[in-house]
Each structure stands twice: as structure tokens, then as C-alpha cells.
Design a protein around this motif. Structure first.
Motif, PDB file in Angstrom:
ATOM      1  N   LEU A 139       0.819  -1.213   0.000  1.00 54.91           N
ATOM      2  CA  LEU A 139       0.000   0.000   0.000  1.00 54.91           C
ATOM      3  C   LEU A 139       0.852   1.261   0.000  1.00 54.91           C
ATOM      4  O   LEU A 139       0.547   2.229  -0.703  1.00 54.91           O
ATOM      5  CB  LEU A 139      -0.931  -0.002   1.217  1.00 54.91           C
ATOM      6  N   LEU A 140       1.931   1.262   0.788  1.00 48.08           N
ATOM      7  CA  LEU A 140       2.772   2.457   0.882  1.00 48.08           C
ATOM      8  C   LEU A 140       3.570   2.693  -0.394  1.00 48.08           C
ATOM      9  O   LEU A 140       3.586   3.811  -0.934  1.00 48.08           O
ATOM     10  CB  LEU A 140       3.724   2.334   2.076  1.00 48.08           C
ATOM     11  N   LEU A 141       4.241   1.663  -0.895  1.00 45.25           N
ATOM     12  CA  LEU A 141       5.140   1.836  -2.031  1.00 45.25           C
ATOM     13  C   LEU A 141       4.398   1.960  -3.357  1.00 45.25           C
ATOM     14  O   LEU A 141       4.964   2.451  -4.342  1.00 45.25           O
ATOM     15  CB  LEU A 141       6.124   0.658  -2.095  1.00 45.25           C
ATOM     16  N   LYS A 142       3.142   1.553  -3.379  1.00 44.80           N
ATOM     17  CA  LYS A 142       2.349   1.672  -4.600  1.00 44.80           C
ATOM     18  C   LYS A 142       2.201   3.119  -5.032  1.00 44.80           C
ATOM     19  O   LYS A 142       2.053   3.419  -6.219  1.00 44.80           O
ATOM     20  CB  LYS A 142       0.978   1.040  -4.383  1.00 44.80           C
ATOM     21  N   ARG A 143       2.251   4.047  -4.086  1.00 46.43           N
ATOM     22  CA  ARG A 143       2.096   5.457  -4.398  1.00 46.43           C
ATOM     23  C   ARG A 143       3.379   6.055  -4.974  1.00 46.43           C
ATOM     24  O   ARG A 143       3.373   7.213  -5.393  1.00 46.43           O
ATOM     25  CB  ARG A 143       1.651   6.222  -3.149  1.00 46.43           C
ATOM     26  N   PHE A 144       4.476   5.284  -4.999  1.00 42.18           N
ATOM     27  CA  PHE A 144       5.754   5.807  -5.490  1.00 42.18           C
ATOM     28  C   PHE A 144       6.194   5.194  -6.818  1.00 42.18           C
ATOM     29  O   PHE A 144       7.250   5.561  -7.332  1.00 42.18           O
ATOM     30  CB  PHE A 144       6.844   5.593  -4.442  1.00 42.18           C
ATOM     31  N   THR A 145       5.441   4.265  -7.368  1.00 46.95           N
ATOM     32  CA  THR A 145       5.768   3.683  -8.668  1.00 46.95           C
ATOM     33  C   THR A 145       4.500   3.162  -9.329  1.00 46.95           C
ATOM     34  O   THR A 145       3.570   2.708  -8.651  1.00 46.95           O
ATOM     35  CB  THR A 145       6.788   2.538  -8.533  1.00 46.95           C
ATOM     36  N   ILE A 186      -1.517   7.719   7.063  1.00 49.64           N
ATOM     37  CA  ILE A 186      -1.216   9.116   7.417  1.00 49.64           C
ATOM     38  C   ILE A 186      -1.034   9.960   6.154  1.00 49.64           C
ATOM     39  O   ILE A 186      -1.556  11.079   6.055  1.00 49.64           O
ATOM     40  CB  ILE A 186       0.041   9.185   8.299  1.00 49.64           C
ATOM     41  N   LEU A 187      -0.299   9.432   5.170  1.00 45.36           N
ATOM     42  CA  LEU A 187      -0.135  10.146   3.909  1.00 45.36           C
ATOM     43  C   LEU A 187      -1.480  10.335   3.206  1.00 45.36           C
ATOM     44  O   LEU A 187      -1.752  11.402   2.638  1.00 45.36           O
ATOM     45  CB  LEU A 187       0.839   9.404   3.002  1.00 45.36           C
ATOM     46  N   CYS A 188      -2.313   9.305   3.248  1.00 49.55           N
ATOM     47  CA  CYS A 188      -3.656   9.420   2.668  1.00 49.55           C
ATOM     48  C   CYS A 188      -4.457  10.529   3.359  1.00 49.55           C
ATOM     49  O   CYS A 188      -5.187  11.285   2.711  1.00 49.55           O
ATOM     50  CB  CYS A 188      -4.402   8.098   2.776  1.00 49.55           C
ATOM     51  N   THR A 189      -4.305  10.626   4.670  1.00 50.27           N
ATOM     52  CA  THR A 189      -5.029  11.648   5.435  1.00 50.27           C
ATOM     53  C   THR A 189      -4.595  13.048   5.022  1.00 50.27           C
ATOM     54  O   THR A 189      -5.427  13.941   4.809  1.00 50.27           O
ATOM     55  CB  THR A 189      -4.780  11.455   6.944  1.00 50.27           C
TER      56      THR A 189
END
Length: 443
Positions: A139-145, A186-189
Motif C-alpha cells: 500500500l505504501l510503495l504503490k504510491r511511489f511507482t 497518514i499520507l492518505c489523510t
């Protein structure tokens, strides 16, 4: 292949589950090659030192509770309350519960339950940690690639090569595995400003802390706390401070939001209240050598007390040496071995990738590094210590900076590593020469 691809595009949730399962299995297979005596031959003794034996005994205690038909709050052998185990030993952690449940289901099929317990623990306990860690990093790394191949490689890399402390015995690995999941929410928030993401952040944090109350409020919360500070600084500098516009829709949705909030509060109370009662009722039984206790002369408003407490740090001058020294990985007290590959891709992410969110994790890594500076009130290297002393209400729990600053550092570097991979392998022909020149200059 086209049918499979179109199927997953129509069902992103199923693809996420598929990706997590595949990457966790690959990570387990790679880890088995790296630690064969642990995961294949099952020769590793879990009672050789305190960290590895804590969770081993924890799973045994849960199984014993079930077989005796009740939850034990007292150790039948030495007649001491198990409150300390619940509060500080992670008795009810995710991996402990998963491993105990697996044993209870399959142990009747084996004639030697004790041997099966050891072999089963050697596999299920560590795979459950890999699965939890992989889920969060997906979930976290999906937003970076945007590349599923790079995402697969990053999640596998995170759960195998960049998690040596897990396989070498650190019992806090359970709660550290929640870090990517918490940071994702937290980033999503911050990015969406939606209540649901904030509530998911709170709920995930409560579940994590509920599995290791003292360690959760101490070392795990500190890592999240410093990351959140980096996120706040990034959003203020890059996007400014914008107050939400109040409209009529806010009042229409207020009732739904209130119900969601009440539900999260209820779940949080149900998880944390038993630990509060255990601490209140049993603390007096553990009050030996109170002058050396975390609670001795406790005053969270006394900032200077943070700088006066005894503490341990990882030796900063050996930072890079320890990160590439695979022959002598002293993870218990020093920096972790991460390898040249991790450092290379991290540098590539910082220099080649244009995603400004990389500065969130760069600043967090710097704060983690400075956390292992001596606690000197008037030193220019005590920036992180001053942040902790002024903003962390649970800083009295901390006895070592190494636990957060060194053992959680690989999780902070993973977004940078993913950005680095994305910069190298997602190359457009137009800037190929420029990127190759930058990579050459790094060497």
C-alpha cells in the motif's frame, strides 16, 4: 495473459491480494535461502536469548490458555502475574495469535505435538510477519511507482534482505511491521483530508500499540512521530496551510462522521482498557528498584529529565561501515547491515527522481540518525532529542535510541529505494543519457 491482465484491472482488490500473496511467498523463499537453519532445517533455538524466547513463550502461553479453557492472568509455575508479559512482551501480537491458531488447528494431525510446535513456529511465525510487512509496503510503495514489477521487487526486498533483525530474533518486529501501514494511512489523510483515512490511521495505530503497549508507545510511536513531523514540514513548505472550506455538506455528513468516530473510539477502548486495568492492578507487584524504573520521578513537563536518563545509542561514526558489513551484523546494539544495493537505490531515488515526497523520508532518516547522538542539551546534533523532549509525551519510556533510529531505518529508506528503482528502470529515451551520467557520477 491479456485475459488475466484485464481481469485484474477490473478487480484491483483481488490483484492487491494476489500481489501481496505472491510477494510474501517469494520473500519467504528468499529468506529461507538466507537463513536455512531457521526456516528450512529448523535447528534454531528460540530460547537462547531473551528477545527470541519472548514470542516463543508467548505462543505457548496462548495455546496453554486455550487448552485449559480460560485466559490465564497468573503464571502457574512461579505464581507471578502475567501483566508484564501482556504489557511489554507482546503476548497478543499478530504473529503470536496467528501461530497459536495454526498450531491448535493442525496439532491433532501430528503424533509428536512438541516437535510440531517447534517446526510450525519456525515457519508460521516468520511468514505471518512477512505477510503483515508485505501488506503494508504494498500500500505504501504503490504510491511511489506505477510499475507492478518494481513494486513486486520492492516489497520482496523489504521483507527479505532489509529485515535481518526479524530473522535474527528481534521480538519487536511484530509492531515494527505496522509502520508502513500506518504511514500509508497518514499520507492518505494529508493528501485527501478525508475523515475515513484519519480514522483508519487511529485504528491501525491502536491495534499496533495494543499488541505491544509499552514498546508501542515507546519505540514504535517515536518512529511514527518523527515521520509525521517530516510529513507536516513537507506539506507546509510545498502546499502551504489551507483551512478547509465549511459548506452545508459538512453538516449533512456530520452524523455519519460522528457514528464512525464513536465506532473507532469504542474499538480503541475495548483494545486498550484491559491493559490499563492490568497496569493499575499489578504495577505494585513489579515495583522493584523503583529508582531505576521508567516511572521513577515521572514528570512529562520536566524537559530536562529526558536528557538526564540513562540511554543507549548506535555509534554514529560506524554508520556506513555497519550498513555494508555483512560479516559482523551486530543488530542488537549497532546499525543494521543493509547492503550496497539499498544504499545505491536510495541515492538514486534522491538524485534522479523528481517526486518531492522523497524529502519526507530523507528528513525522517536524518532525524533517525540524529536520534543516536548523545543526549546533550546544548549540542547542535541534539535536534531530534529536543523534538522528542518537547513533543513526545511518551519519551520517558525510551531507554535506547538504537531501537527506533537503527532498527526502523530500513522501513524509512524503502520509499527512496522504490523511487530509485523507478528512476532507473522507467527510463524514457529522451533523458537516458542524462540519467546514465548521473548514475556514473554516483559511483
Amino acid at each position: 495473459m491479456k485475459r488475466i491482465s484485464s481481469f485484474f484491472k477490473k478487480n484491483p482488490v483481488l490483484y492487491a491480494i494476489f500481489h501481496i500473496l505472491i510477494s510474501s511467498i517469494i520473500a519467504f523463499l528468499i529468506s529461507s535461502l538466507l537463513y536455512p537453519d531457521l526456516l528450512i532445517n529448523h535447528k534454531y533455538s528460540f530460547i537462547r536469548f531473551s528477545d527470541s524466547e519472548i514470542d516463543f513463550y508467548g505462543v505457548f502461553t496462548i495455546v496453554s490458555n486455550f487448552l485449559h479453557g480460560k485466559i490465564q492472568l497468573w503464571d502457574n509455575y512461579d505464581l507471578m502475574p502475567l501483566a508484564y508479559f501482556y504489557l511489554n512482551g507482546g503476548l497478543t501480537s499478530f504473529s503470536n495469535l496467528t501461530t497459536a491458531l495454526t498450531y491448535l488447528i493442525f496439532s491433532p494431525l501430528f503424533p509428536k505435538p512438541a516437535e510440531f510446535f517447534h517446526s510450525m513456529y519456525s515457519v508460521v511465525y516468520f511468514y505471518s510477519l512477512i505477510l503483515l510487512r508485505t501488506s503494508g509496503f504494498y500500500l505504501l510503495l504503490k504510491r511511489f511507482t506505477r510499475s507492478n514489477i518494481i513494486l513486486l521487487f520492492s516489497t520482496v526486498f523489504a521483507s527479505s534482505f532489509l529485515s535481518p533483525q526479524t530473522y535474527l530474533g528481534l521480538n519487536n518486529s511484530n509492531i515494527f511491521c505496522f509502520y508502513p501501514l500506518v504511514i500509508h494511512f497518514i499520507l492518505c489523510t494529508f493528501e485527501t483530508r478525508k475523515l475515513n483515512n484519519l480514522l483508519l490511521t487511529i485504528l491501525t495505530m491502536v491495534v499496533a500499540v495494543g499488541s505491544y503497549p509499552f514498546m508501542g508507545l515507546g519505540y514504535f510511536y517515536l518512529g511514527v512521530h518523527l515521520t509525521v513531523i517530516s510529513i507536516i514540514i513537507y506539506f507546509i513548505l510545498s502546499k502551504g496551510i489551507h483551512l478547509p472550506k465549511i459548506s452545508f455538506d459538512y453538516f449533512i455528513l456530520f452524523k455519519k462522521a460522528l457514528l464512525k468516530l464513536m465506532f473507532v473510539i469504542l474499538i480503541s477502548v475495548l483494545i486498550m482498557l484491559p491493559f490499563v486495568i492490568l497496569l493499575k492492578e499489578n504495577y505494585k507487584d513489579y515495583d522493584f528498584a523503583h529508582e531505576k524504573s521508567r516511572f521513577a520521578n515521572l514528570n512529562i513537563l520536566d524537559i530536562s529529565s529526558y536528557f538526564k536518563r540513562d540511554y543507549q545509542i548506535a555509534y554514529q561514526p560506524q554508520f556506513f561501515y555497519r550498513m555494508i558489513n555483512y560479516k559482523d551484523n551486530r543488530w542488537e546494539t549497532e546499525w543494521l547491515f543493509l547492503g550496497i544495493t539499498a544504499l545505491f537505490f536510495s541515492l538514486c531515488g534522491l538524485t534522479l527522481n523528481k517526486d518531492k515526497r522523497k524529502y519526507i523520508f530523507l528528513l525522517t532518516a536524518i532525524l533517525f540518525f540524529l536520534l543516536n547522538s548523545p543526549r546533550e542539551m546544548f549540542s547542535i546534533f541534539s535536534l531530534t532529542h529536543w523534538i522528542v523532549a518537547l513533543t513526545d509525551p511518551f519519551n520517558f519510556i525510551l531507554r535506547t535510541s538504537h531501537m527506533t533510529g537503527a532498527l526502523m531505518l530500513p522501513f524509512v529508506l524503502l520509499p527512496l529505494i522504490t523511487l530509485g528503482m523507478d528512476s532507473i528502470f522507467q527510463i524514457n529515451t529522451g533523458d537516458l543519457k542524462i540519467k546514465l551520467k548521473k548514475i556514473y557520477l554516483l559511483q
